[in-house]
Design a protein around this motif. Sequence first.
Motif, PDB file in Angstrom:
ATOM      1  N   ARG A  36     -11.923  -3.895  -2.363  1.00  0.00           N
ATOM      2  CA  ARG A  36     -10.692  -3.084  -2.461  1.00  0.00           C
ATOM      3  C   ARG A  36      -9.197  -4.067  -1.948  1.00  0.00           C
ATOM      4  O   ARG A  36      -8.269  -3.709  -2.438  1.00  0.00           O
ATOM      5  N   ALA A  55      -2.408  -5.770  -6.881  1.00  0.00           N
ATOM      6  CA  ALA A  55      -1.158  -4.789  -7.134  1.00  0.00           C
ATOM      7  C   ALA A  55       0.040  -5.085  -6.533  1.00  0.00           C
ATOM      8  O   ALA A  55       1.048  -5.014  -7.112  1.00  0.00           O
ATOM      9  N   ALA A  87       7.261   0.362   0.227  1.00  0.00           N
ATOM     10  CA  ALA A  87       6.759   1.102   1.330  1.00  0.00           C
ATOM     11  C   ALA A  87       5.074   0.987   1.398  1.00  0.00           C
ATOM     12  O   ALA A  87       4.483   0.753   2.442  1.00  0.00           O
ATOM     13  N   PHE A  88       4.577   0.729   0.032  1.00  0.00           N
ATOM     14  CA  PHE A  88       3.053   0.408   0.013  1.00  0.00           C
ATOM     15  C   PHE A  88       2.840  -0.874   0.841  1.00  0.00           C
ATOM     16  O   PHE A  88       1.880  -1.055   1.358  1.00  0.00           O
ATOM     17  N   LYS A 116       2.798  -0.953   4.460  1.00  0.00           N
ATOM     18  CA  LYS A 116       1.787  -0.274   5.080  1.00  0.00           C
ATOM     19  C   LYS A 116       0.619  -1.153   5.028  1.00  0.00           C
ATOM     20  O   LYS A 116      -0.362  -1.306   5.685  1.00  0.00           O
ATOM     21  N   ASP A 156      -1.688  -2.647   7.834  1.00  0.00           N
ATOM     22  CA  ASP A 156      -3.103  -2.275   8.115  1.00  0.00           C
ATOM     23  C   ASP A 156      -3.964  -3.730   8.050  1.00  0.00           C
ATOM     24  O   ASP A 156      -4.881  -3.698   8.819  1.00  0.00           O
ATOM     25  N   VAL A 200      -3.442  -5.282  11.519  1.00  0.00           N
ATOM     26  CA  VAL A 200      -4.174  -4.394  12.466  1.00  0.00           C
ATOM     27  C   VAL A 200      -5.640  -4.569  12.228  1.00  0.00           C
ATOM     28  O   VAL A 200      -6.246  -4.931  13.409  1.00  0.00           O
ATOM     29  N   THR A 235      -7.311  -6.047  15.866  1.00  0.00           N
ATOM     30  CA  THR A 235      -8.361  -5.145  16.417  1.00  0.00           C
ATOM     31  C   THR A 235      -9.726  -5.701  16.186  1.00  0.00           C
ATOM     32  O   THR A 235     -10.692  -4.893  16.458  1.00  0.00           O
ATOM     33  N   LEU A 257      -0.195  -4.754  19.627  1.00  0.00           N
ATOM     34  CA  LEU A 257      -1.388  -5.156  19.236  1.00  0.00           C
ATOM     35  C   LEU A 257      -2.137  -6.633  19.915  1.00  0.00           C
ATOM     36  O   LEU A 257      -3.010  -7.169  19.764  1.00  0.00           O
ATOM     37  N   ARG A 309       3.661   2.535 -11.493  1.00  0.00           N
ATOM     38  CA  ARG A 309       3.816   3.031 -10.110  1.00  0.00           C
ATOM     39  C   ARG A 309       4.493   4.372  -9.790  1.00  0.00           C
ATOM     40  O   ARG A 309       4.549   4.782  -8.673  1.00  0.00           O
ATOM     41  N   LYS A 363      -5.710   4.759  -5.497  1.00  0.00           N
ATOM     42  CA  LYS A 363      -4.955   5.094  -4.214  1.00  0.00           C
ATOM     43  C   LYS A 363      -4.534   4.134  -3.311  1.00  0.00           C
ATOM     44  O   LYS A 363      -3.528   4.102  -2.435  1.00  0.00           O
ATOM     45  N   TYR A 364      -5.395   3.011  -3.552  1.00  0.00           N
ATOM     46  CA  TYR A 364      -5.164   1.457  -2.520  1.00  0.00           C
ATOM     47  C   TYR A 364      -3.906   1.029  -2.785  1.00  0.00           C
ATOM     48  O   TYR A 364      -3.441   0.160  -2.080  1.00  0.00           O
ATOM     49  N   ARG A 365      -3.045   1.442  -3.790  1.00  0.00           N
ATOM     50  CA  ARG A 365      -1.700   0.850  -3.946  1.00  0.00           C
ATOM     51  C   ARG A 365      -0.823   1.844  -3.622  1.00  0.00           C
ATOM     52  O   ARG A 365       0.457   1.771  -3.864  1.00  0.00           O
ATOM     53  N   GLU A 366      -1.024   3.070  -2.715  1.00  0.00           N
ATOM     54  CA  GLU A 366      -0.035   3.954  -2.306  1.00  0.00           C
ATOM     55  C   GLU A 366       0.046   3.764  -0.691  1.00  0.00           C
ATOM     56  O   GLU A 366      -1.075   3.522  -0.228  1.00  0.00           O
ATOM     57  N   ALA A 367       1.109   3.955  -0.028  1.00  0.00           N
ATOM     58  CA  ALA A 367       1.516   3.760   1.187  1.00  0.00           C
ATOM     59  C   ALA A 367       0.480   4.723   2.086  1.00  0.00           C
ATOM     60  O   ALA A 367      -0.057   4.414   3.076  1.00  0.00           O
ATOM     61  N   ALA A 417      -2.372   5.837   1.628  1.00  0.00           N
ATOM     62  CA  ALA A 417      -3.876   5.524   1.854  1.00  0.00           C
ATOM     63  C   ALA A 417      -4.228   4.460   3.079  1.00  0.00           C
ATOM     64  O   ALA A 417      -5.214   4.237   3.381  1.00  0.00           O
ATOM     65  N   TYR A 418      -3.084   3.979   3.671  1.00  0.00           N
ATOM     66  CA  TYR A 418      -3.172   3.177   4.923  1.00  0.00           C
ATOM     67  C   TYR A 418      -2.898   3.818   6.061  1.00  0.00           C
ATOM     68  O   TYR A 418      -1.628   4.112   6.292  1.00  0.00           O
ATOM     69  N   VAL A 447      -3.005   3.300   9.911  1.00  0.00           N
ATOM     70  CA  VAL A 447      -3.396   2.241  10.796  1.00  0.00           C
ATOM     71  C   VAL A 447      -3.280   2.813  12.460  1.00  0.00           C
ATOM     72  O   VAL A 447      -3.805   2.273  13.278  1.00  0.00           O
ATOM     73  N   LYS A 466      -6.493   3.122  14.358  1.00  0.00           N
ATOM     74  CA  LYS A 466      -6.967   1.603  15.049  1.00  0.00           C
ATOM     75  C   LYS A 466      -6.107   1.209  15.986  1.00  0.00           C
ATOM     76  O   LYS A 466      -6.699   0.819  17.226  1.00  0.00           O
ATOM     77  N   ILE A 467      -4.774   1.436  16.083  1.00  0.00           N
ATOM     78  CA  ILE A 467      -3.898   0.792  16.871  1.00  0.00           C
ATOM     79  C   ILE A 467      -4.203   1.570  18.445  1.00  0.00           C
ATOM     80  O   ILE A 467      -4.336   0.929  19.338  1.00  0.00           O
TER      81      ILE A 467
END
Lengths: 328, 211
Positions: free
Chosen positions: A80, A87, A176-177, A180, A184, A187, A191, A256, B72, B186-190, B192-193, B195, B198-199
Amino acid sequence: MYGGGNVFEATKFDDLQTEDPVKLAEFEARIARGEKIEPNDWMPQLYRKQLIRMIEQHAHSEIIGALPEGTWITRAPGFRRKMAQMAKVQDEVGHAQLLYSAAETLGKTREQMLTDLINGKSKYSNVFNYPAFTWADSNIISWLIDAGAIVNQMANAKGSYGPYSRALERICAEEAFHLKYGHDAVVHMATGTPKQREMIQAALNRWWPPIMTFFGPSDKMSTHTETLMRWKVKMASNDECRQQFLDMYVPKIWELGLTVPDPNLKKNMETGQWEYTEPDWDEFKRVINGDGPCNAERLAVRRTAEERGAWVRRALLNPKAKYVRPLA
Amino acid sequence: MSLTSLDPRVTRLNLPEGEAPAIEPKPELDQFETYEVFHQKKEGAAYTYVGPVHAPNEEVAFLFAKEQYSRRAACTGMWIARTEHIQVTPYAGDGENVYDMVRAQDPTEQSEQPEPYEIFHLKKRGKAHTHAGRVMATSYQEALQEARNQYGDKGPIVNVWVVMSKHVLQSAEEDKDMWTTIPEKKYREAIAYKVMDKITKYKEEHKTTAS
């Protein structure tokens, strides 16, 4: 992602005395009204020259910026992440295409821009002359370099040149992707296990000095800079961008439990400004002029891609083809 | 010695180390001609300009355009036209109508029978040209006059592009499924993440405070 830190030095076209005063007044009035400039409009030489330089450097930064992150595609931890990293890298190369076209509308061809990149005549963002030693370095780039780029690009998207604004709107949506995804990844490491934390801290330590130079040295406020700001070519000073970046991201690093490797970094609550150790601008100059750890490799890769693909392009070329600048 | 990189793909290129001599300036058209690309964001929407591509021919231009402009973003159709084939009017100021500025001109080239032309309008500087409609005419000049008669009164129009329909490569209705994006991407869409969980968990466990 974008290498900011444009140093707007004077050019020989600096002298506005040579421009037609009536046309110049109309041009300035149009920008003052909030209208965009489109490719066929009359524009001062200085405007054209600085925009070509800025958009071209931005395009080169995208195409070269794909290389440090591309370093880890083959060894990304998990399928992934490999797909996401690919990408992202593909997006960056796509951004270069959009930007080269925007610069072309001003009269410099893509052939000229690529020649100038390979021969070291045009610059790209200096941060990409540093290596991505580990997967964690690549995560820091994805998060913080892209974050810096977004600060810059959001400002520039409000600039006065239509084709550049259109390209930047498209680019910002994709970034934007990136942001994030990068956050991610950082993080996840921060963590994670003690070894993962150690890796991400080490990468942050390596990348912090280049990141602090990302927006370029403090602007000398000359009449030249004022003109470019009035024409909405330069939308914010380098220091303003740096402050905005620190405001947005230092708290996210600290939450963090990571350490920013600058003992002097703190926000002055009275002035509202971040204080920090002045970046090493001598190193910045040395690296941007060619003497960095990866300059030679970055250009060699680009050059080889161009050289080894040349026969394919020649074979495909339609003999009746005629070059016309992109319209918008 | 060849160049050793942190990137194994670069090491495999066997690049010579050290300074390389400057390259000769790239020849003209090394990067091919340009095409202009229009996309349809959703079914029934007007085709809108998205930007140019460089390509050696129409088919490759279409592939590049699909990759560049539909990869995209939502897209249900695409048109491309060689830049050379698009006629452009002067640009008016925002709020003005360029049709009031252009005078009828004699045709430079005329066909015997009327042919279809596609008309694109720019409503505001900095925005994108949008398809206004199709007119029948025997020349570009006549097509522009026709466009003025049919669409010229619809609010401010800053700029007009006119192109013969036969010069526009349009994606086909029966190929519609090429625009469908598989959900596994979906892994290339914001979105999908995520966080924050976890934080928050990390902060609770370590009692760090974000300052």
